[in-house]
Motif scaffolding. Structure first.
Motif, PDB file in Angstrom:
ATOM      1  N   ALA A 290      21.478  -1.505  62.006  1.00  0.00           N
ATOM      2  CA  ALA A 290      22.489  -2.567  61.885  1.00  0.00           C
ATOM      3  C   ALA A 290      23.053  -2.919  63.253  1.00  0.00           C
ATOM      4  CB  ALA A 290      23.607  -2.124  60.940  1.00  0.00           C
ATOM      5  N   GLY A 291      23.384  -1.887  64.048  1.00  0.00           N
ATOM      6  CA  GLY A 291      23.903  -2.123  65.390  1.00  0.00           C
ATOM      7  C   GLY A 291      22.894  -2.833  66.272  1.00  0.00           C
ATOM      8  N   GLY A 292      21.615  -2.447  66.155  1.00  0.00           N
ATOM      9  CA  GLY A 292      20.567  -3.091  66.936  1.00  0.00           C
ATOM     10  C   GLY A 292      20.384  -4.551  66.560  1.00  0.00           C
ATOM     11  N   PHE A 293      20.396  -4.828  65.259  1.00  0.00           N
ATOM     12  CA  PHE A 293      20.270  -6.219  64.801  1.00  0.00           C
ATOM     13  C   PHE A 293      21.437  -7.076  65.303  1.00  0.00           C
ATOM     14  CE2 PHE A 293      17.469  -5.276  60.835  1.00  0.00           C
ATOM     15  CZ  PHE A 293      16.336  -5.385  61.618  1.00  0.00           C
ATOM     16  N   ILE A 294      22.648  -6.537  65.204  1.00  0.00           N
ATOM     17  CA  ILE A 294      23.826  -7.299  65.634  1.00  0.00           C
ATOM     18  C   ILE A 294      23.778  -7.560  67.140  1.00  0.00           C
ATOM     19  CG2 ILE A 294      26.345  -7.247  65.869  1.00  0.00           C
ATOM     20  CD1 ILE A 294      26.368  -5.525  63.276  1.00  0.00           C
ATOM     21  N   ALA A 295      23.472  -6.500  67.918  1.00  0.00           N
ATOM     22  CA  ALA A 295      23.407  -6.655  69.375  1.00  0.00           C
ATOM     23  C   ALA A 295      22.295  -7.620  69.775  1.00  0.00           C
ATOM     24  CB  ALA A 295      23.195  -5.293  70.033  1.00  0.00           C
ATOM     25  N   GLY A 296      21.137  -7.529  69.110  1.00  0.00           N
ATOM     26  CA  GLY A 296      20.035  -8.442  69.403  1.00  0.00           C
ATOM     27  C   GLY A 296      20.385  -9.878  69.077  1.00  0.00           C
ATOM     28  N   LEU A 297      21.088 -10.071  67.945  1.00  0.00           N
ATOM     29  CA  LEU A 297      21.515 -11.420  67.562  1.00  0.00           C
ATOM     30  C   LEU A 297      22.499 -11.991  68.571  1.00  0.00           C
ATOM     31  CD1 LEU A 297      21.400 -13.678  65.430  1.00  0.00           C
ATOM     32  CD2 LEU A 297      23.318 -12.560  64.272  1.00  0.00           C
TER      33      LEU A 297
ATOM     34  N   VAL B 190      29.313 -17.444  66.980  1.00  0.00           N
ATOM     35  CA  VAL B 190      28.504 -16.311  66.524  1.00  0.00           C
ATOM     36  C   VAL B 190      28.576 -15.153  67.507  1.00  0.00           C
ATOM     37  CG1 VAL B 190      26.150 -15.538  66.032  1.00  0.00           C
ATOM     38  CG2 VAL B 190      26.932 -17.748  65.174  1.00  0.00           C
ATOM     39  N   VAL B 191      28.527 -15.469  68.807  1.00  0.00           N
ATOM     40  CA  VAL B 191      28.586 -14.417  69.825  1.00  0.00           C
ATOM     41  C   VAL B 191      29.906 -13.665  69.758  1.00  0.00           C
ATOM     42  CG1 VAL B 191      28.750 -13.986  72.313  1.00  0.00           C
ATOM     43  CG2 VAL B 191      26.937 -15.453  71.421  1.00  0.00           C
ATOM     44  N   VAL B 192      31.011 -14.389  69.705  1.00  0.00           N
ATOM     45  CA  VAL B 192      32.335 -13.754  69.646  1.00  0.00           C
ATOM     46  C   VAL B 192      32.478 -12.930  68.366  1.00  0.00           C
ATOM     47  CG1 VAL B 192      34.816 -14.157  69.506  1.00  0.00           C
ATOM     48  CG2 VAL B 192      33.432 -15.486  71.105  1.00  0.00           C
ATOM     49  N   GLY B 193      32.083 -13.526  67.225  1.00  0.00           N
ATOM     50  CA  GLY B 193      32.162 -12.804  65.955  1.00  0.00           C
ATOM     51  C   GLY B 193      31.255 -11.591  65.936  1.00  0.00           C
ATOM     52  N   GLY B 194      30.034 -11.749  66.460  1.00  0.00           N
ATOM     53  CA  GLY B 194      29.084 -10.639  66.497  1.00  0.00           C
ATOM     54  C   GLY B 194      29.566  -9.490  67.361  1.00  0.00           C
ATOM     55  N   MET B 195      30.176  -9.810  68.497  1.00  0.00           N
ATOM     56  CA  MET B 195      30.707  -8.765  69.374  1.00  0.00           C
ATOM     57  C   MET B 195      31.806  -7.966  68.681  1.00  0.00           C
ATOM     58  SD  MET B 195      30.813 -10.697  73.077  1.00  0.00           S
ATOM     59  CE  MET B 195      31.637  -9.314  73.874  1.00  0.00           C
TER      60      MET B 195
ATOM     61  N   VAL C 233      32.118  -7.509  65.418  1.00  0.00           N
ATOM     62  CA  VAL C 233      31.485  -6.679  64.384  1.00  0.00           C
ATOM     63  C   VAL C 233      30.812  -5.466  65.015  1.00  0.00           C
ATOM     64  CG1 VAL C 233      29.689  -6.602  62.607  1.00  0.00           C
ATOM     65  CG2 VAL C 233      31.163  -8.617  62.806  1.00  0.00           C
ATOM     66  N   PHE C 234      30.104  -5.687  66.134  1.00  0.00           N
ATOM     67  CA  PHE C 234      29.401  -4.591  66.809  1.00  0.00           C
ATOM     68  C   PHE C 234      30.388  -3.534  67.301  1.00  0.00           C
ATOM     69  CE2 PHE C 234      27.601  -2.547  70.588  1.00  0.00           C
ATOM     70  CZ  PHE C 234      26.395  -2.087  70.082  1.00  0.00           C
ATOM     71  N   ILE C 235      31.487  -3.975  67.880  1.00  0.00           N
ATOM     72  CA  ILE C 235      32.498  -3.034  68.377  1.00  0.00           C
ATOM     73  C   ILE C 235      33.096  -2.228  67.222  1.00  0.00           C
ATOM     74  CG2 ILE C 235      34.781  -2.875  69.443  1.00  0.00           C
ATOM     75  CD1 ILE C 235      33.970  -5.310  71.176  1.00  0.00           C
ATOM     76  N   GLU C 236      33.396  -2.917  66.115  1.00  0.00           N
ATOM     77  CA  GLU C 236      33.958  -2.228  64.956  1.00  0.00           C
ATOM     78  C   GLU C 236      32.978  -1.191  64.411  1.00  0.00           C
ATOM     79  OE1 GLU C 236      36.888  -2.309  63.200  1.00  0.00           O
ATOM     80  OE2 GLU C 236      37.720  -3.418  64.892  1.00  0.00           O
TER      81      GLU C 236
END
Length: 242
Positions: free
Chosen positions: A213-220, A39-44, A46-49
């Protein structure tokens, strides 16, 4: 390259077969750690994109459409509700929430570590949010602001902190032994609170939807990363005791 990939998959498979057996006391921790890593790798990614494309016309158009749609529902009642909810996501709101959680944690579990862990997750999310805001340097929306704001826009600190703090409480509730319906009720309340805090920032005109969306992803990412670390520490402590 194809042969190297096959060999890598075989090695991973042999490792997993070695650790995933019914008699392994650390099985639940290992599974949690692996899921957290994915999840961390995938989330990072998505956040970067998302961060790379927030200023493009397509996302800007979606931002305007979604924000206008949410703002169109403004009423005196909803304004009072979302103003209250957004204050719940402020510093004082978290201080009160931490105090309540500290009392409940001490009375129910006689342990302070859960409070320290939750506080740590919140601090990490807050500090990293300040750094991300300064690095990305996105201005606030030009729409009417119904609350006062002084910081930059992306990613939303309220959304990021809410996801990190209440997301971690969701994880703790999932682990705690309690009445099934009570557990479902508390987790549902936390999820609704996370969503409400995020929506409130758009409704009040102080954030773009992509900020949320960016905040939710970074927080997750942070809450999953912290769960990953906590589980690794617990595995290490158990092995040293044995």
């Amino acid at each position: 390259m194809k042969q190297i990939l096959k060999e890598f998959i075989r090695k991973i498979r042999s490792i997993l077969l070695g650790i995933f057996n019914k008699d392994n006391p650390n099985l639940s921790y290992i599974i949690t750690a692996i899921i957290a890593f994915i999840v961390v790798v995938g989330g990072m990614n998505v956040f970067i994109e998302l961060t790379e494309h927030i200023k493009e016309d397509v996302l800007a158009s979606y931002d305007r459409q979604i924000a206008d749609y949410i703002i169109s529902f403004r009423t005196p009642f909803l304004t009072r509700y979302f103003t209250f909810v957004t204050h719940v996501g402020d510093r004082n709101g978290y201080l009160i929430a931490l105090a309540v959680f500290a009392i409940v944690s001490y009375l129910a579990f006689k342990k302070w570590r859960y409070v320290l862990q939750t506080t740590g997750v919140l601090l990490i999310a807050s500090i990293s949010n300040i750094m991300l805001k300064r690095f990305i340097d996105r201005a606030r929306p030009s729409a009417e602001h119904l609350v006062t704001v002084t910081t930059l826009s992306y990613p939303s600190g309220h959304a990021m902190s809410a996801m990190a703090f209440y997301g971690f409480l969701v994880y703790l509730c999932y682990r705690f032994k309690m009445n099934k319906f009570l557990k479902i009720g508390i987790i549902t309340l936390f999820v609704l609170l996370i969503l409400s805090i995020g929506i409130s920032r758009i409704y009040l005109g102080v954030h773009f939807p992509t900020d949320i969306a960016g905040g939710f992803i970074a927080g997750l990412i942070w809450v999953i990363f912290c769960i990953f670390i906590i589980n690794l520490v617990e595995i290490y402590r158990k092995k040293t005791v044995e």
